[in-house]
Motif scaffolding. Structure first.
Motif, PDB file in Angstrom:
ATOM      1  N   GLN A  96       0.841  -1.199   0.000  1.00  0.00           N
ATOM      2  CA  GLN A  96       0.000   0.000   0.000  1.00  0.00           C
ATOM      3  C   GLN A  96       0.879   1.253   0.000  1.00  0.00           C
ATOM      4  O   GLN A  96       0.622   2.202  -0.738  1.00  0.00           O
ATOM      5  CB  GLN A  96      -0.922   0.014   1.215  1.00  0.00           C
ATOM      6  N   PHE A  97       1.904   1.242   0.816  1.00  0.00           N
ATOM      7  CA  PHE A  97       2.844   2.367   0.891  1.00  0.00           C
ATOM      8  C   PHE A  97       3.547   2.571  -0.447  1.00  0.00           C
ATOM      9  O   PHE A  97       3.618   3.686  -0.963  1.00  0.00           O
ATOM     10  CB  PHE A  97       3.865   2.101   2.006  1.00  0.00           C
ATOM     11  N   ARG A  98       4.028   1.480  -1.030  1.00  0.00           N
ATOM     12  CA  ARG A  98       4.752   1.550  -2.300  1.00  0.00           C
ATOM     13  C   ARG A  98       3.867   2.133  -3.397  1.00  0.00           C
ATOM     14  O   ARG A  98       4.289   3.012  -4.153  1.00  0.00           O
ATOM     15  CB  ARG A  98       5.267   0.167  -2.704  1.00  0.00           C
ATOM     16  N   ARG A  99       2.618   1.653  -3.470  1.00  0.00           N
ATOM     17  CA  ARG A  99       1.700   2.163  -4.480  1.00  0.00           C
ATOM     18  C   ARG A  99       1.395   3.638  -4.265  1.00  0.00           C
ATOM     19  O   ARG A  99       1.316   4.418  -5.238  1.00  0.00           O
ATOM     20  CB  ARG A  99       0.398   1.345  -4.495  1.00  0.00           C
ATOM     21  N   ALA A 100       1.241   4.057  -3.014  1.00  0.00           N
ATOM     22  CA  ALA A 100       0.968   5.458  -2.717  1.00  0.00           C
ATOM     23  C   ALA A 100       2.140   6.341  -3.124  1.00  0.00           C
ATOM     24  O   ALA A 100       1.952   7.392  -3.739  1.00  0.00           O
ATOM     25  CB  ALA A 100       0.639   5.628  -1.231  1.00  0.00           C
ATOM     26  N   VAL A 101       3.347   5.935  -2.796  1.00  0.00           N
ATOM     27  CA  VAL A 101       4.541   6.713  -3.184  1.00  0.00           C
ATOM     28  C   VAL A 101       4.655   6.759  -4.690  1.00  0.00           C
ATOM     29  O   VAL A 101       4.911   7.809  -5.273  1.00  0.00           O
ATOM     30  CB  VAL A 101       5.817   6.137  -2.531  1.00  0.00           C
ATOM     31  N   GLN A 102       4.449   5.625  -5.339  1.00  0.00           N
ATOM     32  CA  GLN A 102       4.537   5.553  -6.786  1.00  0.00           C
ATOM     33  C   GLN A 102       3.532   6.485  -7.444  1.00  0.00           C
ATOM     34  O   GLN A 102       3.805   7.096  -8.467  1.00  0.00           O
ATOM     35  CB  GLN A 102       4.328   4.115  -7.258  1.00  0.00           C
ATOM     36  N   GLY A 103       2.362   6.606  -6.836  1.00  0.00           N
ATOM     37  CA  GLY A 103       1.339   7.504  -7.358  1.00  0.00           C
ATOM     38  C   GLY A 103       1.781   8.958  -7.339  1.00  0.00           C
ATOM     39  O   GLY A 103       1.400   9.752  -8.196  1.00  0.00           O
ATOM     40  N   VAL A 104       2.615   9.307  -6.374  1.00  0.00           N
ATOM     41  CA  VAL A 104       3.099  10.674  -6.265  1.00  0.00           C
ATOM     42  C   VAL A 104       4.305  10.912  -7.171  1.00  0.00           C
ATOM     43  O   VAL A 104       4.367  11.911  -7.878  1.00  0.00           O
ATOM     44  CB  VAL A 104       3.459  11.031  -4.802  1.00  0.00           C
ATOM     45  N   ILE A 105       5.235   9.978  -7.175  1.00  0.00           N
ATOM     46  CA  ILE A 105       6.477  10.213  -7.917  1.00  0.00           C
ATOM     47  C   ILE A 105       6.385   9.776  -9.362  1.00  0.00           C
ATOM     48  O   ILE A 105       7.242  10.123 -10.175  1.00  0.00           O
ATOM     49  CB  ILE A 105       7.701   9.568  -7.232  1.00  0.00           C
ATOM     50  N   GLY A 106       5.356   9.005  -9.711  1.00  0.00           N
ATOM     51  CA  GLY A 106       5.170   8.566 -11.085  1.00  0.00           C
ATOM     52  C   GLY A 106       5.999   7.346 -11.416  1.00  0.00           C
ATOM     53  O   GLY A 106       6.635   6.741 -10.561  1.00  0.00           O
ATOM     54  N   GLY A 107       5.966   6.972 -12.669  1.00  0.00           N
ATOM     55  CA  GLY A 107       6.696   5.797 -13.121  1.00  0.00           C
ATOM     56  C   GLY A 107       5.820   4.574 -13.135  1.00  0.00           C
ATOM     57  O   GLY A 107       4.616   4.628 -12.884  1.00  0.00           O
ATOM     58  N   ALA A 108       6.437   3.447 -13.419  1.00  0.00           N
ATOM     59  CA  ALA A 108       5.714   2.169 -13.515  1.00  0.00           C
ATOM     60  C   ALA A 108       5.197   1.765 -12.146  1.00  0.00           C
ATOM     61  O   ALA A 108       5.852   1.927 -11.145  1.00  0.00           O
ATOM     62  CB  ALA A 108       6.633   1.087 -14.076  1.00  0.00           C
ATOM     63  N   VAL A 109       4.008   1.210 -12.137  1.00  0.00           N
ATOM     64  CA  VAL A 109       3.410   0.757 -10.879  1.00  0.00           C
ATOM     65  C   VAL A 109       3.491  -0.727 -10.789  1.00  0.00           C
ATOM     66  O   VAL A 109       3.361  -1.532 -11.540  1.00  0.00           O
ATOM     67  CB  VAL A 109       1.949   1.231 -10.756  1.00  0.00           C
TER      68      VAL A 109
END
Length: 109
Positions: A96-109
């Motif tokens: 959940q944390f990883r997906r949330a950070v990825q949503g902010v910084i962009g890039g592949a999910v």
């Protein structure tokens, strides 16, 4: 290695390492270092207090065993059933944390 990043994920790293089987401290250090290509290089002063805390929580158990090469017995740590449940929960929180950070910084999910 960023000590703050390690601090927030140390329990997860240790529980996941012990999921592979019983280990003693030196093995845990080597396994984490190998699995992270050297990014995480645990020190005994970080490792053993964390192992004692996990043991006190009932997520791991420790028992002294003799190594085949001889010498003094060493403490092997094993993941307990409640530790397996905690590992599952921590993996879910990490995702959940990883997906949330990825949503902010962009890039592949």
């Amino acid at each position: 290695m960023d000590a703050q990043q390690l601090k927030g994920h140390l329990d997860l790293l240790l529980l996941a390492t012990l999921e592979q089987g019983s280990r003693y401290g030196g093995q845990i250090i080597a396994d984490v270092q190998a699995a992270t290509d050297g990014y995480f290089s645990l020190r005994e002063g970080t490792l053993y207090p964390a192992l004692h805390r996990l043991e006190k929580a009932g997520w791991i158990s420790g028992a002294f065993e003799q190594l085949p090469r001889g010498g003094s017995p060493v403490k092997f740590y094993t993941l307990t059933p409640s530790g397996q449940q905690e590992l599952k929960a921590q993996r879910e929180r990490y995702e959940q944390f990883r997906r949330a950070v990825q949503g902010v910084i962009g890039g592949a999910v």
